[in-house]
Motif scaffolding. Structure first.
Motif, PDB file in Angstrom:
ATOM      1  N   ASP A 106       0.841  -1.191   0.000  1.00 48.27           N
ATOM      2  CA  ASP A 106       0.000   0.000   0.000  1.00 48.27           C
ATOM      3  C   ASP A 106       0.879   1.246   0.000  1.00 48.27           C
ATOM      4  OD1 ASP A 106      -2.586   1.219   0.056  1.00 48.27           O
ATOM      5  OD2 ASP A 106      -2.264   1.745   2.152  1.00 48.27           O
ATOM      6  N   TRP A 107       0.563   2.193  -0.889  1.00 54.22           N
ATOM      7  CA  TRP A 107       1.290   3.464  -0.946  1.00 54.22           C
ATOM      8  C   TRP A 107       0.819   4.363   0.190  1.00 54.22           C
ATOM      9  CZ3 TRP A 107       5.133   4.228  -4.495  1.00 54.22           C
ATOM     10  CH2 TRP A 107       5.145   3.411  -5.630  1.00 54.22           C
ATOM     11  N   SER A 108       1.751   5.045   0.825  1.00 53.37           N
ATOM     12  CA  SER A 108       1.368   6.008   1.859  1.00 53.37           C
ATOM     13  C   SER A 108       0.602   7.148   1.200  1.00 53.37           C
ATOM     14  CB  SER A 108       2.610   6.572   2.544  1.00 53.37           C
ATOM     15  OG  SER A 108       2.264   7.760   3.228  1.00 53.37           O
ATOM     16  N   GLN A 109      -0.466   7.638   1.892  1.00 54.28           N
ATOM     17  CA  GLN A 109      -1.256   8.723   1.288  1.00 54.28           C
ATOM     18  C   GLN A 109      -0.672  10.085   1.658  1.00 54.28           C
ATOM     19  OE1 GLN A 109      -5.468   8.172   1.279  1.00 54.28           O
ATOM     20  NE2 GLN A 109      -5.302   5.987   1.640  1.00 54.28           N
ATOM     21  N   ASN A 110       0.346  10.071   2.532  1.00 53.63           N
ATOM     22  CA  ASN A 110       0.937  11.350   2.936  1.00 53.63           C
ATOM     23  C   ASN A 110       2.341  11.548   2.372  1.00 53.63           C
ATOM     24  OD1 ASN A 110      -1.259  12.246   4.646  1.00 53.63           O
ATOM     25  ND2 ASN A 110      -0.695  10.534   5.976  1.00 53.63           N
ATOM     26  N   ASN A 111       2.984  10.451   1.945  1.00 56.03           N
ATOM     27  CA  ASN A 111       4.347  10.559   1.437  1.00 56.03           C
ATOM     28  C   ASN A 111       4.459   9.706   0.172  1.00 56.03           C
ATOM     29  OD1 ASN A 111       7.071  10.215   0.865  1.00 56.03           O
ATOM     30  ND2 ASN A 111       7.665  10.308   3.016  1.00 56.03           N
ATOM     31  N   LYS A 112       4.647  10.365  -0.980  1.00 56.16           N
ATOM     32  CA  LYS A 112       4.565   9.635  -2.246  1.00 56.16           C
ATOM     33  C   LYS A 112       5.667   8.600  -2.417  1.00 56.16           C
ATOM     34  CE  LYS A 112       6.901  13.026  -5.299  1.00 56.16           C
ATOM     35  NZ  LYS A 112       8.171  12.353  -5.453  1.00 56.16           N
ATOM     36  N   ASP A 113       6.716   8.678  -1.595  1.00 53.30           N
ATOM     37  CA  ASP A 113       7.841   7.747  -1.768  1.00 53.30           C
ATOM     38  C   ASP A 113       7.851   6.620  -0.743  1.00 53.30           C
ATOM     39  OD1 ASP A 113       8.957   8.962  -3.996  1.00 53.30           O
ATOM     40  OD2 ASP A 113       9.897  10.518  -2.778  1.00 53.30           O
ATOM     41  N   MET A 114       6.741   6.448  -0.028  1.00 52.86           N
ATOM     42  CA  MET A 114       6.741   5.415   1.009  1.00 52.86           C
ATOM     43  C   MET A 114       5.725   4.327   0.675  1.00 52.86           C
ATOM     44  SD  MET A 114       6.899   6.278   5.020  1.00 52.86           S
ATOM     45  CE  MET A 114       8.454   7.076   5.164  1.00 52.86           C
ATOM     46  N   ILE A 115       6.147   3.075   0.806  1.00 57.14           N
ATOM     47  CA  ILE A 115       5.232   1.962   0.527  1.00 57.14           C
ATOM     48  C   ILE A 115       5.424   0.898   1.606  1.00 57.14           C
ATOM     49  CG2 ILE A 115       6.821   0.702  -1.027  1.00 57.14           C
ATOM     50  CD1 ILE A 115       4.328   0.108  -2.794  1.00 57.14           C
ATOM     51  N   ARG A 175      -3.997  10.006   9.516  1.00 57.26           N
ATOM     52  CA  ARG A 175      -2.997  10.112  10.590  1.00 57.26           C
ATOM     53  C   ARG A 175      -1.640   9.711  10.036  1.00 57.26           C
ATOM     54  NH1 ARG A 175      -5.389   6.289  15.022  1.00 57.26           N
ATOM     55  NH2 ARG A 175      -3.755   7.189  16.345  1.00 57.26           N
ATOM     56  N   GLU A 176      -0.759  10.671   9.957  1.00 60.20           N
ATOM     57  CA  GLU A 176       0.540  10.414   9.347  1.00 60.20           C
ATOM     58  C   GLU A 176       1.299   9.351  10.142  1.00 60.20           C
ATOM     59  OE1 GLU A 176       3.896  12.822   6.948  1.00 60.20           O
ATOM     60  OE2 GLU A 176       2.136  13.830   7.769  1.00 60.20           O
ATOM     61  N   GLY A 177       1.875   8.386   9.405  1.00 59.98           N
ATOM     62  CA  GLY A 177       2.721   7.391  10.062  1.00 59.98           C
ATOM     63  C   GLY A 177       1.968   6.236  10.701  1.00 59.98           C
ATOM     64  N   ILE A 178       0.641   6.230  10.611  1.00 63.25           N
ATOM     65  CA  ILE A 178      -0.126   5.122  11.207  1.00 63.25           C
ATOM     66  C   ILE A 178      -0.519   4.154  10.097  1.00 63.25           C
ATOM     67  CG2 ILE A 178      -2.255   4.501  12.440  1.00 63.25           C
ATOM     68  CD1 ILE A 178      -0.451   6.043  14.248  1.00 63.25           C
ATOM     69  N   LEU A 179      -0.273   2.842  10.306  1.00 61.40           N
ATOM     70  CA  LEU A 179      -0.756   1.860   9.339  1.00 61.40           C
ATOM     71  C   LEU A 179      -1.293   0.634  10.067  1.00 61.40           C
ATOM     72  CD1 LEU A 179       2.039  -0.054   7.435  1.00 61.40           C
ATOM     73  CD2 LEU A 179       2.624   1.415   9.333  1.00 61.40           C
TER      74      LEU A 179
END
Length: 1313
Positions: free
Chosen positions: A529-538, A579-583
């Motif tokens: 899943d791609w992060s919705q807050n950081n385009k370079d994080m998966i 919420r940034e950083g929460i998965l």
């Protein structure tokens, strides 16, 4: 009555609070169901009986029943008990309520359709039963057989119950594909084999094994399986047989000879299904297996009589309903005898037929199942579909996603190798991918409006499908033949697509296939899943039980973080959008874990599922709401702040794989499952206080907040997503109509699909909004009456002028002919007959044009006949002679038409023209013709009648909002509001009513009152000040609200200080002052005021004896009416629950419950809540029987009234099916007294039963029996305070509106709103 056992003294004083917690309805409402298609792998997967038909998906059986009122088939039940593929079903020939099914799980099950339950189960079938059939000669025996036999016969009940083996039918040399018992010759049975041969057994005759192979196969070992077998219903020995390659033969089972071989028009045609037509001797039908051609045959001819192409895909199954559904004619409500015909009236001579037409099409209905999962009911006589469920998934649906720029389009990916795109308003398939992809595990829409979908398959790699063009435009093969479990298109960077596979790699590539990163894992990767807050994080989920986070901006192929903790493989991972950083991650260990990337830690473990977790979905507006789906068949809704499970949904019949919602409709969720269905859910009950804050016009701070505030423990729900912020920005720009716009925008965001946008468009039209502001798709919905004719006219013009462009109109676009036909149909309906005729002439359909031309004028008709004659003369066609004669003579024209046996419409038109029966609307509206004016009122009345009928149809289908649209379209605001309230769409009713203003005021106030009741008993919350004030705020919106506020204060269960606070807010004296006032007014003899002030005082129980005594005295008189006692009982019922259940109040409590029960029954009769009237009478009788009370009611009197109501109210029903005995004199007298007491309902539109959205949707597996009726509950369920008794939500709503106390007789108030 099932529930009476509960009405006992189990209820202790201290239990009431917990009881109130237990009484509840589901917080997740089912609002839509996409049924599965019919499976194409087994033979006997469709069956029919009487007015029902059934078909099998892979794991469930769908039962459709004819609704006689509307002459349409509706989904009545989904039966799912088999855990593996269903192999066959068979309807019991002797009992239309019973059928049998067999499955690959070695189960044979007997079902009762009416009760929707399993009657018997046989769980060891010694091999997989491939074919199954009821024995015609025995009452309740089912026979089944696996590949080589033997034939087993299971007697279900009686002295000989058990399984026996057929003495001769075993040890076959070739597999059995199907078998059929003879319907009349006892014990005779035929088997069809895969080598093309038949085996026939009958008692007292020599067995014939492996005979009658097609001649071309004799002496070879080629296989040509028997695909269909049916005994001739008119003979004991004849049999129709279809072989896959050798076509159809009629054979004689006695002489073992072939009587007729039937010839197909082309050698390519092959048949897998056939059926006799019971209503037409010697006639049968077949369905081609390559293309959907239905052919009609007669045994006396070797070629088909007629062929219809019904669909592009081939047939899989056919079944003719033995007795076609008896349709009620529209005239059934009028006397059927026509008094205007005398015995000398001229009879119409019978038409004579040409050779081909002599076999006129039989009146019959064929259940058709197609290779693509489509299912329909085709009316062969009328040549039209009565019902068509086109395109359904026939296997597990692994994934579903909404289109990023269109919340109405939902894509699904399935095990059947296709992706389908659905319009969720109409629940129909709009696009389907080419197919043949193996299994499709996952899909991902391209961002924005790119109209492409990426798919991941089990062995063909990944692909990009261009939805509009309908073709594959790219394939990805980096994973080789390994299965790809997940594909994710980056929504922050539309050039990147990630896939993860069983080969242990997560690969990031650009859309043109350039690989950017290959992340190696120690085992298979299932989710990314791609992060919705950081385009370079998966993030990825792996079989090694770990969750990994990768950062694409570095060249390293090592993860930034590895989260460990799960005890089995991790499947899906999802980043929180708010919420940034929460998965979160779901695992085969049955848990969902919440990880905080910034803290490097697992911050919560959600436990509750009992099997692997698959679907995961964060809500895009409420930051702590998470939804999960599992192999335990359930969907759970979690509050991730403290890990509590807020709701569990049991409706799916198998593993739940995909969950999705669209950011602009954040509280509508779709789910998909191994049961092959997609279901739509509304989550709005979870955020009820938020909706009420908006209605009560609270400040923005109580509606929209930031994430930190929202995730504080115990904080009320706040909206934190993009759509709510957008609404706030738009509202703040407005200068006028601010409240109306705010209500509309939030209402559209909260409401599920199914008419709320349509409703608001109509409200805008009524409020005088300019037509140019209406949205483009307004004309697709229910339009306001002033637009209807105008729109249809322009639509007809448009269809006529559109010429096909050079490239055609794309896939499935209508041809020019089809457009002209459609335009002609519209002109006809608009009364523009001449335009219709000219278009028909252009299409070469002279007959149709001529048949209605007299409706324009005889002069025009003659001219048209002349043109036709000229054309025929040019073609040197004999037919010209009768035309020429006919031009001069209508009578000859009629006899000519009749002799041809065609153009029945022309006959009717001509006859009508002769008799002067056809009064058409004047064609020109110019000039001073006044003839139309007298008609206007009649037409208007007609318009209202028709709209009422249509609204009722929507309402009965569980679409209260669309029903309201029908009423608004003709500006019947009262009925529109009533439909919303009866459908329990209270928030929507208040929003719309507020905007409509004065014309809707009465209904809006009633809806506000019901909403306040909802706040007053939102479990565990009402004692909190927020809810208490909400209820007060809602009541403050009603102008004459004094009495409502008194009820609120009387019921509020706080401490004295809190109660006094509320009194002050509601402008009422404090509790001590109320005590003094009560004593004063009691001395003055004002009973109502005495009750009121005692209820508001420190000793509310003092109101009970006074009020109850007053009502009892009233009932002892003979001239009381409902309106003279209702206000007193209603007020008394608001006594605080904790006081009412005190031991010292038990006598008064019992009397109050009995009186409320009895008066409730009368109110239910007034409102026509027919389904609960008997239950209310029964409840009152039971309380009278079991509790020691002195009230002026006798059990005999109650049963006498109930019988009188039953006998007399049946007379008004249009149900002609029930032979009803006419009521006795005594019953008439009792009933007329009842009617005089009941009087009319003040809120006119509220008469009629409540029916909430989803009431018509059958559940797969969550079966509850109503303790009021003893029947299975269809649609939403409401649980009573013992936590186990259930009633339908519809019954609960109606009960609560007429009797505030629970059916269990505990004294707890019922609150299903």
């Amino acid at each position: 009555m099932a529930w009476i056992t509960y009405i006992s003294h189990w209820f202790d004083e201290d239990d009431w609070y917990e009881g109130q917690q237990r009484a509840k309805m589901s917080q997740v409402k089912q609002v839509g169901l996409l049924a599965a298609g019919c499976q194409p792998w087994n033979k006997d997967v469709c069956a029919a009986s009487g007015d029902r038909f059934a078909y099998c998906a892979t794991l469930a059986i769908y039962i459709y029943q004819l609704d006689h009122r509307y002459n349409e088939f509706k989904l009545q039940a989904i039966m799912s008990e088999h855990k593996k593929t269903i192999t066959a079903i068979s309807w019991c020939p002797h009992n239309p309520d019973v059928f049998a099914s067999a499955g690959a799980d070695s189960l044979v099950i007997i079902w009762n359709v009416t009760e929707q339950k399993v009657v018997a189960k046989l769980d060891n079938t010694k091999g997989i039963p491939a074919s199954l059939s009821w024995c015609w000669n025995a009452g309740d025996a089912v026979a089944f057989v696996s590949h080589r036999g033997p034939l087993y016969i299971w007697t279900i009940s009686g002295p000989d119950s058990g399984v026996t083996v057929h003495r001769e039918a075993h040890s076959f040399l070739s597999d059995i594909s199907l078998f059929r018992w003879h319907p009349r010759k006892k014990g005779k049975v035929v088997f069809g084999h895969t080598d093309g041969s038949l085996s026939i057994f009958q008692p007292g005759s020599k067995n014939q094994k492996h005979v009658l192979r097609p001649e071309s196969l004799e002496g070879t070992d080629e296989e040509d399986p028997v695909t269909a077998l049916e005994w001739d219903p008119l003979s004991t020995d004849y049999l129709l047989v279809a072989n896959l390659h050798n076509g159809i033969r009629l054979v004689d089972s006695e002489s073992l000879s072939c009587i007729t071989t039937f010839n197909f028009p082309s050698a390519a045609a092959s048949v897998q299904c056939l059926a006799w037509v019971p209503s037409a001797p010697g006639m049968f039908i077949t369905g081609d297996s390559q293309v959907g051609v239905l052919r009609i045959w007669n045994v006396s001819r070797t070629t088909p009589i007629d062929n219809f192409k019904l669909k592009k895909t081939g047939f899989h199954g056919l079944h003719v309903l033995s007795s076609p559904p008896k349709k009620k004619s529209c005239l059934s409500q009028y006397p059927t005898k026509n008094h205007h015909t005398s015995s000398t009236s001229e009879a119409v001579p019978p038409p004579t037929f040409t050779q081909n037409q002599a076999f006129s099409l039989p009146p019959g209905h064929a259940v058709c199942c197609f290779m693509d999962g489509g299912v329909g009911l085709y009316d062969m006589g009328a040549k039209k579909w009565d019902f068509l469920r086109d395109l359904g998934h026939i296997e597990t649906i692994f994934d579903c996603k909404f289109k990023p720029d269109n919340p109405d389009l939902l894509a699904t990916a399935s095990f059947d190798g296709t992706i389908k795109v659905w319009d969720i308003n109409t629940l129909t398939a709009v696009y389907t991918s080419p197919g043949n992809e193996g299994v499709i595990y996952s899909l991902s829409w391209a961002p924005g409006d790119l109209n492409c979908i990426a798919g991941a398959t089990s062995r063909n790699g990944g692909f990009i499908w261009d939805v509009k063009k309908g073709k594959m435009i790219t394939r990805f093969s980096e994973h080789g033949k390994n299965g790809i479990f997940c594909i994710a298109w980056s929504h922050k960077d539309s050039k990147r697509i990630a896939t993860c596979s069983s080969d242990g790699f997560c690969i990031i590539r650009t859309i043109d296939g350039k690989v950017l990163h290959k992340y190696k894992h120690p085992a298979a990767v299932f989710g990314c899943d791609w992060s919705q807050n950081n385009k370079d994080m998966i993030a990825t989920g792996c079989e090694d039980k770990n969750v990994r986070v990768y950062y694409l901006a570095t060249s390293s192929d090592q993860p930034l973080k590895v989260f460990t903790g799960h005890t089995a493989k991790v499947f899906h991972v999802r980043w929180s959008p708010l919420r940034e950083g929460i998965l979160c991650s779901g695992s085969d260990d049955g848990t969902v874990r919440i990880w905080d990337y910034t803290q490097d830690a697992c911050i919560n473990i959600l436990s509750g599922h009992t099997a692997p977790v698959r679907g995961l979905l964060w809500n895009p507006e409420i930051p702590y709401l998470l939804i999960s789906g599992s192999w335990d068949y359930t969907i759970r809704v979690w509050d991730t702040r403290d890990g509590t499970c807020l709701a569990t949904v049991y409706d799916h019949g198998a593993d739940v794989y995909g969950l999705t919602c669209h950011p602009s409709r954040p509280f509508t969720m779709a789910s998909c499952s191994r049961d092959s269905t997609v279901r739509l859910w509304s989550l709005t009950p979870l955020i009820s206080p938020l909706q009420i804050n908006i209605l009560a016009d609270r400040c923005w701070d109580e509606i929209i907040g930031n994430t930190d505030r929202a995730v504080e423990s115990g904080a009320p729900p706040l909206l934190c997503g993009k759509v709510s912020r957008d609404i706030k920005q738009e509202v703040e720009k407005l200068t006028r109509n601010i409240r109306g716009k705010k209500l509309r925008w939030f209402s559209e965001c909260f409401s599920p699909p199914g008419g709320s946008k349509n409703l608001w468009d109509l409200v805008a039209v009524i409020k005088g909004q300019d037509d140019s502001l209406l949205p483009q798709n307004y004309c697709k919905g229910i339009m306001h009456m002033k637009h209807l004719v105008r729109y249809r006219m322009s639509q007809a013009q448009e269809l006529t002028t559109v010429k096909m462009s050079k490239f055609g109109g794309g896939i499935g676009a209508p041809s020019k002919e089809e457009r002209l036909k459609e335009a002609a149909e519209i002109h006809l309906r608009l009364g523009q007959i001449q335009r219709y005729c000219e278009l028909m002439v252009e299409l070469g359909e002279w007959d149709k044009a001529l048949s209605v031309a007299p409706g324009v004028s005889m002069k025009y008709w003659r001219k048209l006949m002349q043109r036709r004659a000229d054309q025929l003369i040019q073609e040197e066609n004999d037919d010209v002679i009768p035309y020429c004669i006919a031009i001069g003579d209508v009578k000859k024209l009629i006899s000519f038409f009749t002799s041809r046996g065609q153009l029945k419409e022309a006959l009717l038109v001509a006859q009508a023209a002769c008799e002067g029966n056809m009064q058409m609307l004047p064609l020109s509206t110019s000039g001073s013709s006044n003839s139309g004016e007298n008609n206007t009122d009649d037409y208007n009345e007609l318009l209202h009648e028709v709209s009422k009928e249509l609204a009722e149809w929507y309402f009965q289908n569980g679409h209260a909002v669309l029903a309201a649209c029908c009423h608004l379209a003709v500006e019947n605001i009262e009925l529109a509001m009533a439909n919303l309230i009866r459908g329990n769409e209270l928030e929507l009713a208040v929003s719309v009513g507020t905007v409509l203003g004065e014309s809707a005021a009465e209904a809006t106030h009633y809806a506000l009152e019901l909403l306040a009741r909802k706040c007053m008993t939102i479990t565990a919350c009402f004692p909190s000040l927020g809810y208490r004030d909400l209820a007060a705020d809602l009541l403050m919106m009603i102008p004459d609200n004094k009495l409502q506020l008194v009820k609120l204060c009387a019921f509020y269960p706080g401490c004295v200080a809190e109660i006094n606070d509320l009194h002050e807010k509601c402008n009422l004296p404090d509790v001590e002052e109320c005590m003094r006032l009560a004593e004063t007014v009691q001395a003055d003899g004002d009973v109502f005021q005495t009750i009121k002030y005692y209820l508001l005082s420190t000793e509310p129980e003092k109101a009970l004896p006074i009020g109850i005594q007053y009502v009892k005295e009233k009932l002892c008189g003979s001239d009381w009416t409902l309106d003279s006692v209702c206000p007193y009982l209603d007020l008394l019922s608001y006594i605080r629950t904790e006081r009412l259940v005190l031991h010292k109040c038990s006598e008064f409590r019992n009397e109050l419950l009995i009186l409320c029960g009895y008066i409730g029954a009368l109110l239910a009769i007034r409102r026509q809540y027919n389904s609960i009237v008997p239950a209310l009478y029964e409840y009152t009788s039971q309380l009278l029987k079991r509790r020691d009370v002195s009230v002026p009611l006798k059990i005999e009197q109650l049963s006498e009234e109930l019988d009188a109501w039953r006998a007399c109210s049946q007379l008004n029903k249009p149900n002609n099916e029930l032979p009803c005995t006419s009521p006795s004199e005594l019953q008439r007298t009792v009933y007329s007294v009842l009617v005089s007491r009941i009087q009319e309902e003040p809120l006119k539109g509220m008469v009629g039963p409540d029916y909430v959205t989803g009431s018509n949707l059958p559940s797969h597996s969550d079966v509850h029996i109503s303790c009021l009726t003893g029947l299975r509950i269809q649609g939403p369920v409401f649980f009573l305070e013992d936590g186990k008794s259930a009633i339908s939500l519809n019954d609960a709503l109606m009960w609560a509106k007429v009797n505030p106390f629970s059916p269990l007789g505990t004294g707890i108030r019922l609150n299903p709103f």
